[in-house]
Design an enzyme around this catalytic site. Structure first.
Site, PDB file in Angstrom:
ATOM      1  N   ASP A  90      -3.377  -5.695  12.444  1.00  0.00           N
ATOM      2  CA  ASP A  90      -3.657  -4.611  13.385  1.00  0.00           C
ATOM      3  C   ASP A  90      -4.847  -3.740  12.988  1.00  0.00           C
ATOM      4  OD1 ASP A  90      -2.700  -3.317  11.153  1.00  0.00           O
ATOM      5  OD2 ASP A  90      -0.697  -2.998  11.985  1.00  0.00           O
ATOM      6  N   GLU A 150       1.008 -12.477  12.173  1.00  0.00           N
ATOM      7  CA  GLU A 150       1.805 -11.232  12.229  1.00  0.00           C
ATOM      8  C   GLU A 150       1.692 -10.613  13.621  1.00  0.00           C
ATOM      9  OE1 GLU A 150       1.029  -7.343  10.140  1.00  0.00           O
ATOM     10  OE2 GLU A 150       2.422  -8.185   8.706  1.00  0.00           O
ATOM     11  N   GLU A 203      -3.469   1.453  14.755  1.00  0.00           N
ATOM     12  CA  GLU A 203      -2.926   0.101  14.550  1.00  0.00           C
ATOM     13  C   GLU A 203      -2.124  -0.422  15.736  1.00  0.00           C
ATOM     14  OE1 GLU A 203      -2.827   2.566  12.373  1.00  0.00           O
ATOM     15  OE2 GLU A 203      -3.523   1.882  10.419  1.00  0.00           O
ATOM     16  N   HIS A 243      -1.033   6.326   2.408  1.00  0.00           N
ATOM     17  CA  HIS A 243      -2.422   6.219   2.868  1.00  0.00           C
ATOM     18  C   HIS A 243      -2.600   6.347   4.365  1.00  0.00           C
ATOM     19  CE1 HIS A 243      -2.670   2.152   4.781  1.00  0.00           C
ATOM     20  NE2 HIS A 243      -1.510   2.053   4.188  1.00  0.00           N
ATOM     21  N   ARG A 278      -3.007   7.283   8.213  1.00  0.00           N
ATOM     22  CA  ARG A 278      -3.655   8.382   8.937  1.00  0.00           C
ATOM     23  C   ARG A 278      -2.644   9.456   9.357  1.00  0.00           C
ATOM     24  NH1 ARG A 278      -8.804   8.033  12.066  1.00  0.00           N
ATOM     25  NH2 ARG A 278      -9.135   6.125  10.905  1.00  0.00           N
ATOM     26  N   HIS A 306      -4.636   5.656  -3.287  1.00  0.00           N
ATOM     27  CA  HIS A 306      -5.546   4.950  -2.376  1.00  0.00           C
ATOM     28  C   HIS A 306      -6.956   5.524  -2.503  1.00  0.00           C
ATOM     29  CE1 HIS A 306      -6.868   3.029   1.396  1.00  0.00           C
ATOM     30  NE2 HIS A 306      -5.785   2.277   1.276  1.00  0.00           N
TER      31      HIS A 306
END
Ligand code: UDP
Length: 400
Positions: A95, A117, A131, A205, A207, A238
């Protein structure tokens, strides 16, 4: 026949490496690895682990630019790459902007696309953003959908995708975990942990967790550290500055809270095995941890990986301090609750997804070959969504 594999981020490398390995073992199919450069060093570190040298590398000038600039540059550059190398098939995974752009560039070059996936849905275009949008936008373009579970396949049939194009293969991340789990690795990060300490592995990590999320999670970590003298937190931080800056400011130089650099994949897998508990907003970690019977508190309000929650090995807790504390304390104080969550059962796959995908691509292209190690027919059968007309899709059984 040439199969272009498009990968830009660390999780794409992890989840596509087993597919590449399977394609290499499939007569008449030749994988071509296209590195988009979306994740720079994190992806390169992971390519090294799997011994992959990209056949093509885009010279992407990304570095935190707007998603529109990133996506348009990727579509343009991948389009030019495909126009020059003329693959017979393109594979994208998941994604990301790289996955969406790879699918779009293949479509515009009239090259068939397979989506590894496929079918994950949170049901909310804003969570996770972008995503959920990227994976939904890939679906109408893809010619083959490799759904990791039956639940993912059902999302696709619900959206009107024909069952002929969907196969439940399992998630290739389980193949990857098994590939690196077999390596005998002792990460240096383990040296700091005492034998009697309960280690909590943390990754953050997404958003959605920038700003307030990082503060909420950090406060929970400090409170738990203060309450339990035998807890040690290990946080591979990250590289994204939106996460790294605040985490270092809030948790740097704290006793029994180790901020470390991102770990090479085999090291991270070894740390997951040693962990008592995992706190994470990562998609891949939710899928991997059940293989080791380590409970995961998912630092998100919504997940597209409901299978782990249904199986009772993960719990959605969001990023608010109080909710994290309540759930963590329950597991840390109550051995029965902990045992219930720490069953080593993985609803996401069996470690053979890569070979199934290679076999399906071969059949789609009429490559006239069978993989060297064909999967037993009953395995594939068990994993396929029941073939039925789209209007009956609600009857497709949910669950792995
Ligand atoms: N991972 C890793 N090293 C680390 C942290 C995570 O190799 O220090 C792996 C982890 O095992 C998982 C993947 O990276 O397979 C997850 O990547 P990320 O959290 O960046 O993305 P997501 O899974 O959320 O898309």
């Amino acid at each position: 026949m040439k199969i272009s594999i498009v990968a830009g981020t660390r999780p794409e490398v992890i989840k596509l490496a087993p597919v590449r390995a399977a394609l290499l073992g499939t007569p008449n199919l030749q994988p071509e690895w296209v590195a988009t450069g979306q994740h720079g060093s994190l992806a390169d570190q992971t390519l090294d682990v799997f011994g992959i040298t990209p056949d093509a590398r885009l010279q992407l000038d990304w570095n935190g630019k707007a998603l529109t600039s990133l996506t348009s540059a990727l579509i343009r550059d991948l389009g030019e790459q495909f126009a020059a190398s003329r693959p017979d098939f393109v594979l994208v995974q998941g994604d990301t902007a790289s996955a969406f752009s790879g699918a779009m560039a293949a479509f515009l070059n009239d090259i068939p696309v397979g989506h590894v996936e496929a079918g994950l849905r949170s049901g909310d275009m804003r969570h996770p953003f972008p995503e959920e949008g990227f994976r939904k936008l890939i679906s109408p373009i893809a010619d083959l959908h490799f759904a990791p579970t039956r639940a993912a396949a059902k999302h696709l049939t619900d959206e009107g995708i024909s069952t002929d194009k969907i196969r439940v293969t399992g998630n290739t991340v389980i193949d990857a975990v098994q590939m690196v789990g077999a390596m005998d690795i002792r990460p240096q990060a383990l040296d700091a942990i005492r034998a009697n300490e309960r280690m909590v592995l943390v990754t953050l990590h997404r958003r959605e967790n920038w700003d307030e999320g990082v503060s909420g999670v950090s406060a929970a970590i400090k409170a738990l550290r203060n309450r339990y003298p035998d807890l040690r937190f290990v946080i591979p931080v990250h590289l994204n500055p939106r996460v790294r800056g605040p985490i270092e400011a809030l948790l740097g130089n704290e006793e029994r809270i180790d901020l470390i650099e991102p770990l090479a994949y085999p090291d991270f897998v070894a740390m997951m095995k040693r962990a008592h508990l995992i706190l994470s907003d990562s998609g891949g970690v939710q899928e991997e941890a059940p293989s080791f019977g380590v409970p995961v508190l998912v630092l998100r309000d919504k997940t597209e990986r409901g299978e782990a929650v249904k199986a009772g090995v993960a719990r959605l807790v969001g990023s608010r301090t109080e909710t994290i504390l309540t759930n963590a304390r329950q597991l840390l104080d109550n051995p029965r609750a902990y045992r219930r969550m720490s069953r080593a059962a993985n609803p996401f796959g069996d470690g053979h997804a890569g070979r199934r995908i290679a076999q399906l691509v071969s059949a789609f292209l009429g490559a006239g070959s069978r993989p060297e190690t064909p999967q037993p027919a009953q395995d594939l059968q068990a994993l396929r969504p029941e073939p039925q007309p789209v209007q009956d899709a609600r009857r497709v059984k949910v669950g792995a």
